[in-house]
Motif scaffolding. Structure first.
Motif, PDB file in Angstrom:
ATOM      1  N   ILE A   8       0.843   2.990  21.634  1.00 46.91           N
ATOM      2  CA  ILE A   8       1.466   2.636  20.370  1.00 46.91           C
ATOM      3  C   ILE A   8       2.577   1.633  20.633  1.00 46.91           C
ATOM      4  CG2 ILE A   8       2.636   3.453  18.305  1.00 46.91           C
ATOM      5  CD1 ILE A   8       1.384   6.203  18.840  1.00 46.91           C
ATOM      6  N   PRO A   9       2.326   0.342  20.373  1.00 43.41           N
ATOM      7  CA  PRO A   9       3.339  -0.680  20.595  1.00 43.41           C
ATOM      8  C   PRO A   9       4.390  -0.677  19.482  1.00 43.41           C
ATOM      9  CG  PRO A   9       1.355  -1.676  19.757  1.00 43.41           C
ATOM     10  CD  PRO A   9       1.058  -0.202  19.935  1.00 43.41           C
ATOM     11  N   ASN A  10       5.304  -1.603  19.553  1.00 40.96           N
ATOM     12  CA  ASN A  10       6.402  -1.680  18.604  1.00 40.96           C
ATOM     13  C   ASN A  10       5.967  -1.830  17.152  1.00 40.96           C
ATOM     14  OD1 ASN A  10       8.188  -1.444  20.688  1.00 40.96           O
ATOM     15  ND2 ASN A  10       8.477  -3.641  20.917  1.00 40.96           N
ATOM     16  N   ASP A  11       4.816  -2.441  16.894  1.00 38.46           N
ATOM     17  CA  ASP A  11       4.387  -2.643  15.508  1.00 38.46           C
ATOM     18  C   ASP A  11       3.780  -1.391  14.887  1.00 38.46           C
ATOM     19  OD1 ASP A  11       1.875  -2.526  16.682  1.00 38.46           O
ATOM     20  OD2 ASP A  11       1.264  -4.534  16.079  1.00 38.46           O
ATOM     21  N   GLY A  12       3.680  -0.297  15.646  1.00 40.47           N
ATOM     22  CA  GLY A  12       3.174   0.969  15.132  1.00 40.47           C
ATOM     23  C   GLY A  12       1.674   1.115  15.144  1.00 40.47           C
ATOM     24  N   ILE A  72     -22.800   7.777  11.055  1.00 45.24           N
ATOM     25  CA  ILE A  72     -22.416   6.589  11.813  1.00 45.24           C
ATOM     26  C   ILE A  72     -23.078   6.706  13.176  1.00 45.24           C
ATOM     27  CG2 ILE A  72     -20.518   5.290  12.842  1.00 45.24           C
ATOM     28  CD1 ILE A  72     -18.771   6.464  10.573  1.00 45.24           C
ATOM     29  N   THR A  73     -23.884   5.714  13.511  1.00 38.70           N
ATOM     30  CA  THR A  73     -24.570   5.688  14.798  1.00 38.70           C
ATOM     31  C   THR A  73     -23.881   4.695  15.721  1.00 38.70           C
ATOM     32  OG1 THR A  73     -26.073   3.953  14.078  1.00 38.70           O
ATOM     33  CG2 THR A  73     -26.786   6.236  13.702  1.00 38.70           C
ATOM     34  N   GLU A  74     -24.325   4.644  16.951  1.00 39.83           N
ATOM     35  CA  GLU A  74     -23.781   3.703  17.943  1.00 39.83           C
ATOM     36  C   GLU A  74     -23.786   2.272  17.411  1.00 39.83           C
ATOM     37  OE1 GLU A  74     -22.286   2.419  21.693  1.00 39.83           O
ATOM     38  OE2 GLU A  74     -22.641   4.489  21.112  1.00 39.83           O
ATOM     39  N   ASP A  75     -24.848   1.906  16.707  1.00 44.68           N
ATOM     40  CA  ASP A  75     -24.971   0.550  16.173  1.00 44.68           C
ATOM     41  C   ASP A  75     -23.985   0.258  15.049  1.00 44.68           C
ATOM     42  OD1 ASP A  75     -27.086   0.169  17.919  1.00 44.68           O
ATOM     43  OD2 ASP A  75     -28.599   0.672  16.427  1.00 44.68           O
ATOM     44  N   GLU A  76     -23.398   1.300  14.447  1.00 45.28           N
ATOM     45  CA  GLU A  76     -22.508   1.119  13.308  1.00 45.28           C
ATOM     46  C   GLU A  76     -21.030   1.329  13.640  1.00 45.28           C
ATOM     47  OE1 GLU A  76     -25.577   2.555   9.833  1.00 45.28           O
ATOM     48  OE2 GLU A  76     -24.620   4.088  11.065  1.00 45.28           O
ATOM     49  N   VAL A  77     -20.733   1.618  14.888  1.00 44.04           N
ATOM     50  CA  VAL A  77     -19.355   1.912  15.283  1.00 44.04           C
ATOM     51  C   VAL A  77     -18.429   0.730  15.017  1.00 44.04           C
ATOM     52  CG1 VAL A  77     -17.852   2.409  17.256  1.00 44.04           C
ATOM     53  CG2 VAL A  77     -19.931   3.724  16.916  1.00 44.04           C
ATOM     54  N   GLU A  78     -18.889  -0.467  15.228  1.00 41.12           N
ATOM     55  CA  GLU A  78     -18.007  -1.619  15.014  1.00 41.12           C
ATOM     56  C   GLU A  78     -17.584  -1.746  13.551  1.00 41.12           C
ATOM     57  OE1 GLU A  78     -18.698  -5.214  17.147  1.00 41.12           O
ATOM     58  OE2 GLU A  78     -19.680  -4.123  18.766  1.00 41.12           O
ATOM     59  N   GLU A  79     -18.426  -1.330  12.610  1.00 42.46           N
ATOM     60  CA  GLU A  79     -18.029  -1.319  11.204  1.00 42.46           C
ATOM     61  C   GLU A  79     -16.946  -0.272  10.976  1.00 42.46           C
ATOM     62  OE1 GLU A  79     -21.215  -1.581  12.169  1.00 42.46           O
ATOM     63  OE2 GLU A  79     -21.715  -3.530  11.354  1.00 42.46           O
ATOM     64  N   LEU A  80     -17.048   0.875  11.662  1.00 43.89           N
ATOM     65  CA  LEU A  80     -16.014   1.897  11.578  1.00 43.89           C
ATOM     66  C   LEU A  80     -14.705   1.382  12.164  1.00 43.89           C
ATOM     67  CD1 LEU A  80     -15.162   4.747  10.824  1.00 43.89           C
ATOM     68  CD2 LEU A  80     -15.982   5.492  13.075  1.00 43.89           C
ATOM     69  N   VAL A  81     -14.790   0.617  13.232  1.00 48.90           N
ATOM     70  CA  VAL A  81     -13.597   0.019  13.843  1.00 48.90           C
ATOM     71  C   VAL A  81     -12.897  -0.882  12.831  1.00 48.90           C
ATOM     72  CG1 VAL A  81     -12.817  -1.667  15.567  1.00 48.90           C
ATOM     73  CG2 VAL A  81     -14.366   0.178  16.236  1.00 48.90           C
ATOM     74  N   GLU A  82     -13.645  -1.680  12.096  1.00 48.60           N
ATOM     75  CA  GLU A  82     -13.049  -2.565  11.096  1.00 48.60           C
ATOM     76  C   GLU A  82     -12.317  -1.755  10.027  1.00 48.60           C
ATOM     77  OE1 GLU A  82     -12.633  -5.860  11.181  1.00 48.60           O
ATOM     78  OE2 GLU A  82     -13.486  -5.614  13.175  1.00 48.60           O
ATOM     79  N   PHE A  83     -12.924  -0.655   9.602  1.00 57.77           N
ATOM     80  CA  PHE A  83     -12.277   0.214   8.626  1.00 57.77           C
ATOM     81  C   PHE A  83     -10.992   0.795   9.216  1.00 57.77           C
ATOM     82  CE2 PHE A  83     -11.352   4.303   6.789  1.00 57.77           C
ATOM     83  CZ  PHE A  83     -11.402   4.047   5.432  1.00 57.77           C
ATOM     84  N   ALA A  84     -11.061   1.275  10.452  1.00 61.85           N
ATOM     85  CA  ALA A  84      -9.894   1.884  11.105  1.00 61.85           C
ATOM     86  C   ALA A  84      -8.752   0.885  11.265  1.00 61.85           C
ATOM     87  CB  ALA A  84     -10.299   2.463  12.458  1.00 61.85           C
ATOM     88  N   LYS A  85      -9.088  -0.354  11.550  1.00 62.87           N
ATOM     89  CA  LYS A  85      -8.059  -1.392  11.672  1.00 62.87           C
ATOM     90  C   LYS A  85      -7.321  -1.577  10.356  1.00 62.87           C
ATOM     91  CE  LYS A  85     -10.316  -4.366  15.101  1.00 62.87           C
ATOM     92  NZ  LYS A  85     -10.936  -5.695  15.264  1.00 62.87           N
ATOM     93  N   LYS A  86      -8.063  -1.603   9.268  1.00 59.29           N
ATOM     94  CA  LYS A  86      -7.473  -1.881   7.961  1.00 59.29           C
ATOM     95  C   LYS A  86      -6.806  -0.660   7.338  1.00 59.29           C
ATOM     96  CE  LYS A  86     -10.885  -5.429   7.026  1.00 59.29           C
ATOM     97  NZ  LYS A  86     -12.152  -5.713   6.373  1.00 59.29           N
ATOM     98  N   LEU A  88      -6.303   2.680   8.963  1.00 57.59           N
ATOM     99  CA  LEU A  88      -5.714   3.735   9.781  1.00 57.59           C
ATOM    100  C   LEU A  88      -4.691   3.231  10.798  1.00 57.59           C
ATOM    101  CD1 LEU A  88      -8.969   5.768  10.477  1.00 57.59           C
ATOM    102  CD2 LEU A  88      -7.281   6.152   8.667  1.00 57.59           C
ATOM    103  N   GLY A  89      -4.381   1.956  10.772  1.00 54.90           N
ATOM    104  CA  GLY A  89      -3.386   1.425  11.702  1.00 54.90           C
ATOM    105  C   GLY A  89      -3.834   1.453  13.143  1.00 54.90           C
TER     106      GLY A  89
END
Length: 96
Positions: A8-12, A72-86, A88-89
């Motif tokens: 967890i860097p300074n930007d949270g 969510i399958t292995e092939d769909e994890v990157e879409e979950l990552v995009e959601f988490a970025k936007k 879930l911080g």
């Protein structure tokens, strides 16, 4: 398993590599079918110290579930990552 505090860097934003994210997510595949259900996803996020409503779980699943099968399958994890970025911080980087 919670995401390590050292990430967890300074930007949270929590930082991890895509491989670390996938490994972390696999720990919540309780039936070991290689897919993440809404219940497993909600459990994963709650375990990480985040309140995660069923509605938010459906939103995450809907965002990542490209083929509409309810998992969510292995092939769909990157879409979950995009959601988490936007939503879930989380910051997922190529290497960490």
């Amino acid at each position: 398993m919670a995401i390590r505090n050292r990430s967890i860097p300074n930007d949270g934003c929590r930082v991890m590599s895509l491989d670390e994210f996938k490994q972390w997510l696999k720990r919540f595949d309780s039936d070991k079918d290689g897919r993440i259900s809404i219940e497993e996803l909600s459990h994963a996020i709650r375990t990480n110290g985040r309140w995660f409503s069923r509605r938010k779980g459906k939103e995450a699943l809907g965002s990542a579930d490209v083929n509409g099968d309810g998992f969510i399958t292995e092939d769909e994890v990157e879409e979950l990552v995009e959601f988490a970025k936007k939503q879930l911080g989380l910051k997922v980087v190529a290497f960490y």
